[in-house]
Design a protein around this motif. Structure first.
Motif, short mmCIF file in Angstrom:
data_model
loop_
_atom_site.label_atom_id
_atom_site.label_comp_id
_atom_site.label_asym_id
_atom_site.label_seq_id
_atom_site.Cartn_x
_atom_site.Cartn_y
_atom_site.Cartn_z
N LYS C 158 0.85 -1.19 0.00
CA LYS C 158 0.00 0.00 0.00
C LYS C 158 0.88 1.24 0.00
N VAL C 159 0.67 2.10 -0.98
CA VAL C 159 1.39 3.37 -1.05
C VAL C 159 0.33 4.45 -1.20
N GLY C 160 0.30 5.38 -0.23
CA GLY C 160 -0.79 6.36 -0.26
C GLY C 160 -2.10 5.61 -0.17
N GLU C 161 -2.99 5.92 -1.11
CA GLU C 161 -4.28 5.24 -1.08
C GLU C 161 -4.33 4.08 -2.06
N ALA C 162 -3.25 3.86 -2.76
CA ALA C 162 -3.25 2.81 -3.78
C ALA C 162 -2.71 1.50 -3.23
N VAL C 163 -3.34 0.41 -3.60
CA VAL C 163 -2.81 -0.91 -3.28
C VAL C 163 -2.16 -1.45 -4.55
N LEU C 164 -0.87 -1.64 -4.49
CA LEU C 164 -0.11 -2.02 -5.67
C LEU C 164 0.30 -3.48 -5.59
N LYS C 165 0.53 -4.04 -6.77
CA LYS C 165 0.99 -5.41 -6.81
C LYS C 165 2.50 -5.40 -7.11
N VAL C 166 3.27 -6.16 -6.32
CA VAL C 166 4.71 -6.21 -6.56
C VAL C 166 4.95 -7.04 -7.82
N GLY C 167 5.44 -6.37 -8.88
CA GLY C 167 5.64 -7.07 -10.15
C GLY C 167 7.04 -7.60 -10.32
N GLY C 168 7.98 -7.07 -9.55
CA GLY C 168 9.36 -7.52 -9.69
C GLY C 168 10.28 -6.73 -8.78
N VAL C 169 11.48 -7.24 -8.59
CA VAL C 169 12.46 -6.56 -7.74
C VAL C 169 13.50 -5.88 -8.64
N ILE C 170 13.82 -4.64 -8.32
CA ILE C 170 14.72 -3.86 -9.16
C ILE C 170 16.12 -4.47 -9.17
N GLY C 171 16.65 -4.67 -10.36
CA GLY C 171 18.02 -5.16 -10.47
C GLY C 171 18.97 -4.00 -10.67
N SER C 172 18.89 -3.36 -11.82
CA SER C 172 19.72 -2.16 -12.00
C SER C 172 18.89 -1.05 -12.62
N GLU C 173 19.11 0.13 -12.02
CA GLU C 173 18.32 1.30 -12.40
C GLU C 173 19.30 2.28 -13.05
N PRO C 174 19.20 2.52 -14.34
CA PRO C 174 20.27 3.25 -15.02
C PRO C 174 20.53 4.65 -14.46
N ASP C 175 19.48 5.36 -14.06
CA ASP C 175 19.67 6.75 -13.63
C ASP C 175 19.73 6.88 -12.11
N ARG C 176 20.03 5.76 -11.43
CA ARG C 176 20.06 5.77 -9.97
C ARG C 176 21.06 6.82 -9.41
N MET C 177 22.24 6.84 -10.01
CA MET C 177 23.30 7.68 -9.48
C MET C 177 22.91 9.16 -9.47
N ALA C 178 22.19 9.58 -10.51
CA ALA C 178 21.85 10.99 -10.60
C ALA C 178 20.65 11.35 -9.74
N GLU C 179 19.94 10.35 -9.23
CA GLU C 179 18.78 10.64 -8.39
C GLU C 179 19.19 11.14 -7.02
N GLY C 180 20.39 10.84 -6.62
CA GLY C 180 20.87 11.33 -5.33
C GLY C 180 20.35 10.49 -4.18
N PHE C 181 20.44 11.08 -3.02
CA PHE C 181 20.09 10.36 -1.80
C PHE C 181 18.59 10.16 -1.71
N SER C 182 18.19 9.05 -1.18
CA SER C 182 16.77 8.86 -0.93
C SER C 182 16.58 8.41 0.51
N LEU C 183 15.44 8.77 1.05
CA LEU C 183 15.18 8.43 2.46
C LEU C 183 14.90 6.96 2.65
#
Lengths: 234, 76, 768
Positions: C158-183
């Protein structure tokens, strides 16, 4: 050999004084000496008489404090350290009491070194011939540490005579050797000097060895006290 | 050895002053952080450095200290 | 007549002991120094190149436009769409939970992407499948989410009011480095899922992103500037592929430079070792030198022969150092892989190797020259006398080679440094240190000679040891002084970095940070917290975002868009930042000039400005500041200046407005909750977290204790690693902190610490 040629060494009023702190020590106090080509001369004297210093000056290893000195046509009193080195190169051979072979070089390389320094092309061949002449043809590629004292001094003699010098200086050449080896080395030294035709000047304590020279110059306290003259002590 | 211990102490004090000065400059000017050194650790590093030098020096002179006087005199 | 080169080499070769007896100190010093320099240079170069060439992939675009707290207006979107292929997305903090289980929650970084994402690079799932945006209400989750919530593929989230289905686990995210820090770990969703979550509301802390793939040949910088000029009030933050990660870029280059300077210092110390090594090598060969002279070698010949020997040994050492340097680079690369964009494997960087070799050669030349020059003047007579005391003098001949060597080292260091002034300063400092230590050594020697002779024989010998001819006092003072100073330098830098990161913050941090708290739900929020922990301290502040667009005296205001370069310390002018309004002087702030407005003030809009910013922009009371909030420009008169205690871990804002200035803009609140000591129990925490997540699904609740604990553990791990590795790791995701910390006037520790932990989103609290 003739005695009418002009001297190969002409020293006049040579002095040497060294300063030790405030004090000055007078080592040589006015030496006049002329040595003719082919002469064999022994410098005799007690310790501290200045004979080794005189040899150093005559061979260009040290500069006199005063007086004039001409050796093999060069005016030694006007030359600096490098000038003296150049003057020695190929003209003066020196044999020292402690052999002073270069420890990282073989016997052959040791003998070839002065030839190479003098820019001679066939240094190795000449060095080999020289070692064969002193009876070390079988020890060419041995290092000094692998040779006996007598053998080391033979290498030193070969090294001094390889460039066919006009003058051969020896400072106590048998001082580090036992009696038998000393005699053998002395025989070799005189024989090779003769064969090469070099003027031979030797510093020694040994009266018997000195007696083998044609002329004996005695020093005491920095002065010549007697000069046997040519042929006197033969 | 005593003279070198004294000299070492003097040098430690000097190194502490000079090294801290330059470190301060690097931290404050290059990295633009605050100067928050951990003195016990710095002193520990300094002590270890001196200890290392002493150990090497003593290790290096062991041969000299072990040698017998007669042997040395013969070689002179 | 001088010796020919061939003959000199022959004699040098014969004189060389190929087991390098006597030269081993020189070899070890040179090998280590050159290896360190070549490894550092190669690695730094590889990272910098990788950053440059992978910028497009890291950014996931040629140019990226980011907008805070709102989505782009229609004409803005149209203008950006005209530049090229556009992928639109959003990023925001959120909470994820397992439906029906209040206690299984975790803060996440929600990343919404459209069908065109990624424009560059490949997104893969952990099973290796190449994927794009998830369809409908499906989500790709980072492994961290799966771990913390105990969910797997096929489960619900559940994220916010939406109930989501887990479709997969992230392997590599190409733009991860530029996204910076995340909480929190990332959850990637499609736009439909973002809409269903209802997390994007007016005033919520969402960052909209428009990523653009430009046609070949287009200039991203010019096009980005064009959009900023066309919409000066929109508050776009523009990043281009060249500066995909400016903080990281800058850090890598500074760290590389610092390490080069450290290696140079080490090499300088090694140089002293080299000098001493060469000296004792030549002393040991004094007899050979005299023999060569007797045989007719001139002083020039001697210098040439021994120079060739040292050159041969140094060349071998430098070569070995380069080989070692190249060999350790893959190991370093492997250790840093995943932290930094480095390709594993051998890197052959001819430039870096050439520089390292040049340093090695120059150091060897510089430090070997003085003993070599002295050796030239060993008289042949040395053999005729029993012993000769160490030769004095002879230094004049060494002046030229030493000056050339030092000049070469200085030129190389300064020319290859990105910050030439810093490198020059370092070299100047090293030279000053060298002179100081030399003077000290000389002074000690003189002093020892002057003091009265002690009575004891041992003391007398000890004293004599310091000043007798040939005493090593000066060399010892220089070498040991240099070495120990370097130790203190490194320890000081390292412990200071530790201190900055770890020491201060945890004691002062509140227990919870709450983002996007709707103003209409404050009562509920208070009730939940108070019910669980009656003594809790709650602070709430309005949280808006906007950018400063102009400042200065009325009628002569400076437009930020017109500035070619920002004034020093004027970091708040860059990009958007948090804004707030208040009735009273914020806690921990002190007025330095002017007065605070009265409660219910209704006159001309007023603003209170950070004292440091006021100084940086030369602002006076009565001047004006204009900000753009959600595309609307608002201007206020400066009523006061404040000094901010950046360490108080509270909400610190550069600009605090009178409520009537900005309160009408749509916005939410941010809140901190500090629990009383007795209430810091798992039960209380569960009650607060569970209650808030259930009641306020659109808010993000971040439990700081958890974050600190995790960070503290990772810092403890760092402490065991080298300075370099630690600092690089620090930059993996928290790219924001150098950029932010450098914006500040006086490098206050809060900046780095809070940013390191809270990253750009939450960090905005502290730097607003």
């Amino acid at each position: 050999m003739t005695n009418t040629a002009s001297p190969v060494i002409a020293a006049s009023a040579l002095t040497l004084s060294l300063s030790s702190g405030e004090a000055r020590v007078e080592i040589l106090r006015g030496i006049d000496l002329a040595v003719l080509p082919g002469e064999k001369l022994a410098l005799l004297g007690p310790s501290g008489s200045g004979k080794s210093s005189l040899l150093a000056i005559l061979s260009g290893l040290e500069q006199a404090s005063g007086g004039t000195l001409h050796v093999a046509g060069a005016d030694f009193t006007t030359l600096d350290e490098d000038g003296l080195a150049a003057a020695r190169r190929g003209r003066i051979g020196i044999v020292l009491q402690a052999f002073h072979l270069l420890p990282t070089m073989t016997a052959l390389e040791n003998v070839a070194t002065p030839l190479e320094l003098a820019g001679m092309a066939d240094a190795m061949a000449r060095a080999e011939a020289e070692l064969v002449a002193v009876g070390l043809g079988h020890r060419l590629n041995h290092y000094p540490a692998q040779l006996s004292g007598g053998e080391q001094q033979r290498v030193a003699i070969a090294r001094a005579l390889a460039p066919r010098p006009a003058i051969l200086f020896a400072d106590e050449p048998t001082g580090n050797l036992d009696h038998a080896n000393g005699d053998a080395v002395a025989d070799l030294l005189f024989a090779r000097a003769d064969e090469v035709g070099a003027t031979f000047i030797m510093v020694t304590h040994d009266e018997a060895l000195a007696a083998r020279c044609g002329r004996i110059v005695r020093l005491a306290d920095g002065r010549i006290v007697s000069d046997g003259g040519p042929g006197v002590a033969a | 050895m005593a003279e070198y211990v004294l000299l070492g102490a003097l040098l430690c004090a000097l190194a502490l002053a000079l090294g801290s000065g330059v470190a301060w400059a690097v931290v404050v000017w290059l990295f633009e952080f605050d100067w928050l050194p951990d003195w016990p650790r710095i002193l520990g590093v300094l002590g270890a450095g001196v200890g290392l030098v002493m150990a090497l020096a003593i290790g290096g002179s062991l041969g000299l200290l072990r040698s017998r006087p007669a042997q040395v005199l013969r070689e002179l | 007549m001088n010796l020919s080169r061939g003959a000199a080499w022959t004699l040098a070769r014969r004189g060389l002991d190929w087991r390098f007896k006597g030269l081993r100190l020189l070899l070890v010093c040179l090998v280590l120094g050159t290896a360190a320099l070549s490894a550092i240079g190669t690695l730094t170069g590889a990272i910098e190149r990788e950053l440059a060439t992978r910028g497009r992939e890291m950014l996931g675009a040629d140019v990226e436009f980011t907008l805070a707290a709102r989505t782009p207006a229609r004409e803005e979107r149209a203008a950006i769409a005209a530049l090229g292929d556009v992928s639109e997305g959003a990023r925001l903090q959120a909470m994820a939970s397992v439906p029906g289980e209040q206690t299984r929650t975790t803060p996440i970084e929600l990343k919404a992407v459209d069908a065109k994402w990624p424009l560059y690079g490949r997104f893969t799932l952990s099973d290796g499948t190449v994927a794009r945006a998830p369809a409908g209400l499906t989500a790709w989750i980072a492994p961290g989410v799966a771990d913390r919530l105990g969910v797997k593929v096929g489960d619900s989230l559940k994220v916010g009011e939406a109930v989501l289905k887990v479709g997969g686990v992230i392997g590599s995210e190409p733009d991860r480095m530029a996204e910076g820090f995340s909480l929190g770990p990332t959850v990637i969703v499609g736009t439909a899922a973002l809409d269903a979550s209802r997390l994007v509301q007016p005033g919520s802390m969402v960052r909209s992103k428009l990523r653009v793939k430009l046609p070949p040949g287009a200039d991203p910088v010019a096009l980005g500037d064009g959009i900023k000029e066309r919409f000066p009030l929109a508050g776009y933050e523009v990043r281009t592929r060249e500066k995909a990660s400016p903080g990281l870029d800058r850090f890598v280059s500074r760290m590389g430079q610092f390490l080069v300077l450290v290696a140079l210092a080490a090499l300088a110390i090694a140089g002293i070792g080299i000098g001493n090594g060469v000296n004792s090598y030549l002393e040991a060969r004094r007899s050979s030198i005299a023999t060569l002279k007797i045989l007719g070698a001139s002083s020039g010949d001697i210098a040439r022969i021994f120079l060739l020997q040292l050159a041969a040994a140094s060349s071998l050492a430098i070569l070995a150092g380069l080989v070692v340097g190249i060999s350790v680079t893959p190991l370093l690369g492997r250790a840093l892989q995943g932290l930094l964009p480095i390709e594993p494997g051998f890197v052959f960087d001819a430039g870096a190797l050439a520089i390292a070799a040049a340093y090695g050669a120059l150091i060897a030349l510089t430090f070997a020259a003085p003993p070599l020059v002295r050796a030239r003047s060993f008289p042949a007579m040395a053999l005729m006398r029993a012993r000769v005391s160490p030769l004095a003098g002879g230094w004049r001949g060494a002046v030229l080679p030493v000056a050339l060597g030092l000049g070469g080292i200085a030129a190389l260091a300064v020319l290859t440094a990105p910050q030439k002034l810093l490198a020059a300063g370092f070299l100047g400092g090293a030279a000053a240190l060298f002179l100081l230590l030399s003077a000290l050594g000389w002074g000690v020697q003189r002093l020892a000679a002057k003091v009265p002779r002690p009575k004891g024989a041992i003391a007398r010998m000890a004293l004599a040891n310091l000043h007798r001819p040939g005493a090593q006092t000066s060399a010892l003072v220089v070498a040991l002084g240099f070495g120990l100073s370097a130790f203190v330098l490194l320890a000081g830098v390292q412990t200071s970095l530790d201190g900055n990161i770890a020491q201060r913050v945890p004691n002062k941090a509140p227990d919870y940070f709450v983002l996007d708290l709707p103003r209409s739900r404050v009562g509920e929020f208070d009730a939940i917290v108070r019910a669980a922990a009656p003594g809790a301290e709650i602070r709430k502040v309005p949280a808006l975002r906007g950018s400063i667009v102009a400042y200065g005296p009325q009628g002569a205001m400076t437009r930020v868009a017109d500035l070619k370069q920002l004034p020093d310390n004027a970091w708040p002018l860059r990009g958007d930042r948090g804004l707030t309004y208040a009735d009273e002087v914020p806690q921990g702030n002190v007025l330095t000039a002017g007065t605070w407005w009265a409660k219910d003030y209704a006159g001309e809009p007023l603003v209170s400005v950070d004292d440091d910013l006021g100084k940086a922009l030369d602002l006076k009371l009565g001047d004006r500041i204009a900000v753009s909030i959600l595309g609307v420009e608002r201007s206020a008169k400066i009523a006061s200046f404040r000094r901010i205690d950046w360490e108080n871990m509270g909400f610190n804002y550069v600009l605090v407005f009178s409520p009537n200035a900005i309160a009408d803009a749509p916005h939410n609140l941010a809140a901190t909750v500090s629990l009383p000591e007795g209430a810091k129990t798992p039960e209380v925490r569960r009650a607060i977290l569970g209650g808030l997540v259930k009641a306020l699904p659109s808010s993000s609740v971040i439990e700081s204790g958890r974050c600190w604990g995790r960070r503290a553990r990772s810092w403890a791990r760092w402490a065991r690693r080298s300075l370099r590795r630690r600092a690089l790791r620090c930059f993996r995701g928290w790219r924001c902190w150098p950029a932010r910390s450098l914006r500040r006037a006086n490098a206050r520790p809060m900046t780095m610490s809070s940013c390191a932990c809270w990253g750009r989103a939450a960090g905005s609290f502290w730097y607003c």
